[in-house]
Design a protein around this motif. Structure first.
Motif, PDB file in Angstrom:
ATOM      1  N   UNK A  71     -56.981   0.735 -27.668  1.00 39.56           N
ATOM      2  CA  UNK A  71     -55.835   0.803 -26.764  1.00 39.56           C
ATOM      3  C   UNK A  71     -54.650   1.372 -27.517  1.00 39.56           C
ATOM      4  N   UNK A  72     -53.683   1.852 -26.785  1.00 39.87           N
ATOM      5  CA  UNK A  72     -52.467   2.401 -27.378  1.00 39.87           C
ATOM      6  C   UNK A  72     -51.352   1.373 -27.287  1.00 39.87           C
ATOM      7  N   UNK A  73     -50.321   1.585 -28.082  1.00 34.73           N
ATOM      8  CA  UNK A  73     -49.096   0.816 -27.922  1.00 34.73           C
ATOM      9  C   UNK A  73     -48.618   1.074 -26.499  1.00 34.73           C
ATOM     10  N   UNK A  74     -48.208   0.033 -25.788  1.00 37.84           N
ATOM     11  CA  UNK A  74     -47.759   0.186 -24.413  1.00 37.84           C
ATOM     12  C   UNK A  74     -48.837  -0.138 -23.389  1.00 37.84           C
ATOM     13  N   UNK A  75     -50.019  -0.516 -23.864  1.00 36.88           N
ATOM     14  CA  UNK A  75     -51.099  -0.920 -22.949  1.00 36.88           C
ATOM     15  C   UNK A  75     -50.635  -2.106 -22.106  1.00 36.88           C
ATOM     16  N   UNK A  76     -50.900  -2.077 -20.823  1.00 36.27           N
ATOM     17  CA  UNK A  76     -50.531  -3.158 -19.918  1.00 36.27           C
ATOM     18  C   UNK A  76     -51.680  -4.161 -19.848  1.00 36.27           C
ATOM     19  N   UNK A  77     -51.343  -5.438 -19.967  1.00 40.69           N
ATOM     20  CA  UNK A  77     -52.301  -6.544 -19.859  1.00 40.69           C
ATOM     21  C   UNK A  77     -51.776  -7.485 -18.785  1.00 40.69           C
ATOM     22  N   UNK A  78     -52.612  -7.875 -17.839  1.00 36.99           N
ATOM     23  CA  UNK A  78     -52.201  -8.805 -16.787  1.00 36.99           C
ATOM     24  C   UNK A  78     -53.094 -10.035 -16.802  1.00 36.99           C
ATOM     25  N   UNK A  79     -52.494 -11.155 -16.439  1.00 34.04           N
ATOM     26  CA  UNK A  79     -53.241 -12.401 -16.367  1.00 34.04           C
ATOM     27  C   UNK A  79     -52.726 -13.265 -15.242  1.00 34.04           C
ATOM     28  N   UNK A  80     -53.416 -14.347 -14.984  1.00 32.11           N
ATOM     29  CA  UNK A  80     -53.075 -15.269 -13.895  1.00 32.11           C
ATOM     30  C   UNK A  80     -52.309 -16.468 -14.446  1.00 32.11           C
ATOM     31  N   UNK A  81     -51.168 -16.780 -13.827  1.00 31.03           N
ATOM     32  CA  UNK A  81     -50.320 -17.889 -14.251  1.00 31.03           C
ATOM     33  C   UNK A  81     -50.902 -19.217 -13.796  1.00 31.03           C
ATOM     34  N   UNK A  82     -50.737 -20.217 -14.677  1.00 27.12           N
ATOM     35  CA  UNK A  82     -51.200 -21.566 -14.373  1.00 27.12           C
ATOM     36  C   UNK A  82     -50.225 -22.545 -15.028  1.00 27.12           C
ATOM     37  N   UNK A  83     -49.622 -23.408 -14.219  1.00 21.21           N
ATOM     38  CA  UNK A  83     -48.695 -24.413 -14.745  1.00 21.21           C
ATOM     39  C   UNK A  83     -49.465 -25.699 -15.022  1.00 21.21           C
ATOM     40  N   UNK A  84     -49.240 -26.258 -16.212  1.00 25.84           N
ATOM     41  CA  UNK A  84     -49.902 -27.513 -16.565  1.00 25.84           C
ATOM     42  C   UNK A  84     -49.090 -28.220 -17.646  1.00 25.84           C
ATOM     43  N   UNK A  85     -48.813 -29.485 -17.445  1.00 28.68           N
ATOM     44  CA  UNK A  85     -48.129 -30.328 -18.437  1.00 28.68           C
ATOM     45  C   UNK A  85     -46.827 -29.705 -18.950  1.00 28.68           C
ATOM     46  N   UNK A  86     -46.035 -29.144 -18.047  1.00 28.73           N
ATOM     47  CA  UNK A  86     -44.736 -28.608 -18.428  1.00 28.73           C
ATOM     48  C   UNK A  86     -44.792 -27.281 -19.163  1.00 28.73           C
ATOM     49  N   UNK A  87     -45.939 -26.605 -19.126  1.00 31.51           N
ATOM     50  CA  UNK A  87     -46.080 -25.296 -19.764  1.00 31.51           C
ATOM     51  C   UNK A  87     -46.674 -24.305 -18.785  1.00 31.51           C
ATOM     52  N   UNK A  88     -46.347 -23.056 -18.974  1.00 29.18           N
ATOM     53  CA  UNK A  88     -46.879 -21.981 -18.159  1.00 29.18           C
ATOM     54  C   UNK A  88     -47.928 -21.244 -18.990  1.00 29.18           C
ATOM     55  N   UNK A  89     -49.186 -21.364 -18.592  1.00 29.46           N
ATOM     56  CA  UNK A  89     -50.294 -20.720 -19.289  1.00 29.46           C
ATOM     57  C   UNK A  89     -50.666 -19.438 -18.555  1.00 29.46           C
ATOM     58  N   UNK A  90     -51.251 -18.507 -19.290  1.00 28.45           N
ATOM     59  CA  UNK A  90     -51.692 -17.248 -18.700  1.00 28.45           C
ATOM     60  C   UNK A  90     -53.161 -17.058 -19.053  1.00 28.45           C
ATOM     61  N   UNK A  91     -54.005 -16.934 -18.032  1.00 32.35           N
ATOM     62  CA  UNK A  91     -55.438 -16.732 -18.221  1.00 32.35           C
ATOM     63  C   UNK A  91     -55.755 -15.248 -18.063  1.00 32.35           C
ATOM     64  N   UNK A  92     -56.252 -14.628 -19.135  1.00 28.28           N
ATOM     65  CA  UNK A  92     -56.635 -13.210 -19.106  1.00 28.28           C
ATOM     66  C   UNK A  92     -58.135 -13.147 -19.359  1.00 28.28           C
ATOM     67  N   UNK A  93     -58.889 -12.730 -18.347  1.00 25.70           N
ATOM     68  CA  UNK A  93     -60.344 -12.665 -18.488  1.00 25.70           C
ATOM     69  C   UNK A  93     -60.887 -11.239 -18.376  1.00 25.70           C
ATOM     70  N   UNK A  94     -60.072 -10.322 -17.887  1.00 21.86           N
ATOM     71  CA  UNK A  94     -60.452  -8.908 -17.835  1.00 21.86           C
ATOM     72  C   UNK A  94     -59.240  -8.050 -18.171  1.00 21.86           C
ATOM     73  N   UNK A  95     -59.517  -6.844 -18.651  1.00 23.99           N
ATOM     74  CA  UNK A  95     -58.463  -5.891 -18.986  1.00 23.99           C
ATOM     75  C   UNK A  95     -58.868  -4.530 -18.438  1.00 23.99           C
ATOM     76  N   UNK A  96     -57.912  -3.819 -17.863  1.00 23.24           N
ATOM     77  CA  UNK A  96     -58.169  -2.472 -17.363  1.00 23.24           C
ATOM     78  C   UNK A  96     -57.619  -1.471 -18.383  1.00 23.24           C
ATOM     79  N   UNK A  97     -58.537  -0.678 -18.958  1.00 24.27           N
ATOM     80  CA  UNK A  97     -58.163   0.325 -19.955  1.00 24.27           C
ATOM     81  C   UNK A  97     -58.707   1.663 -19.486  1.00 24.27           C
ATOM     82  N   UNK A  98     -57.821   2.656 -19.352  1.00 21.14           N
ATOM     83  CA  UNK A  98     -58.209   4.005 -18.912  1.00 21.14           C
ATOM     84  C   UNK A  98     -59.045   3.976 -17.633  1.00 21.14           C
TER      85      UNK A  98
END
Length: 144
Positions: A71-98
């Motif tokens: 990947x290059x610098x500037x690659x976009x990564x997206x994940x799904x937000x999940x709130x638990x125990x006063x923290x915001x977690x992000x679950x990333x299980x797939x990545x779209x590259x090119x």
């Protein structure tokens, strides 16, 4: 008699010490197997109100490879937000590259090295959306 008892006590002490050091070594090996392949700096692009299940987007601050794909610098990564125990977690299980989607395991950590982002002052049972006041929040992505 005292000498025999002392020798027996020393043998037991050395035996317990040796077993303890062996166990500690095994635990270290197990935790080393769970370490991420890479740690990459990123910035959060998402801002505004989000809820559990919302998408959060990050931009990589440096080039890397994910799922064996460069990947290059500037690659976009997206994940799904999940709130638990006063923290915001992000679950990333797939990545779209090119234009192609790759399965991956990425965990998102705040700059202080704790997984997720702290939600100070928020009631844990609140149904209100989470406010992300500014994009540009720094993060560390652990790629496994």
């Amino acid at each position: 008699m005292k000498r025999i008892i002392t020798v027996i006590c020393l043998i037991i002490a050395f035996s317990v010490s040796a077993q303890t050091s062996i166990k500690a070594g095994n635990e270290a090996e197990i935790s080393l197997n769970n370490l991420p392949d890479k740690q990459i700096k990123a910035r959060m692009l998402t801002s505004g109100k989000i809820q559990n299940g919302s998408s959060l987007t990050f931009i990589l601050s440096e080039p890397t490879s994910i799922a064996g794909v460069s990947t290059k610098k500037g690659q976009i990564i997206s994940g799904i937000a999940r709130e638990q125990d006063g923290r915001l977690y992000v679950d990333v299980s797939t990545v779209k590259i090119d234009g192609k989607v790759y399965p991956t395991k990425i965990k998102v950590y705040s700059e202080n090295g704790i997984e997720g982002f702290g939600l100070s002052g928020r009631n844990p049972n609140s149904k209100k959306p989470i406010e992300i006041s500014n994009s540009g929040t720094n993060a560390i992505l652990m790629i496994y």
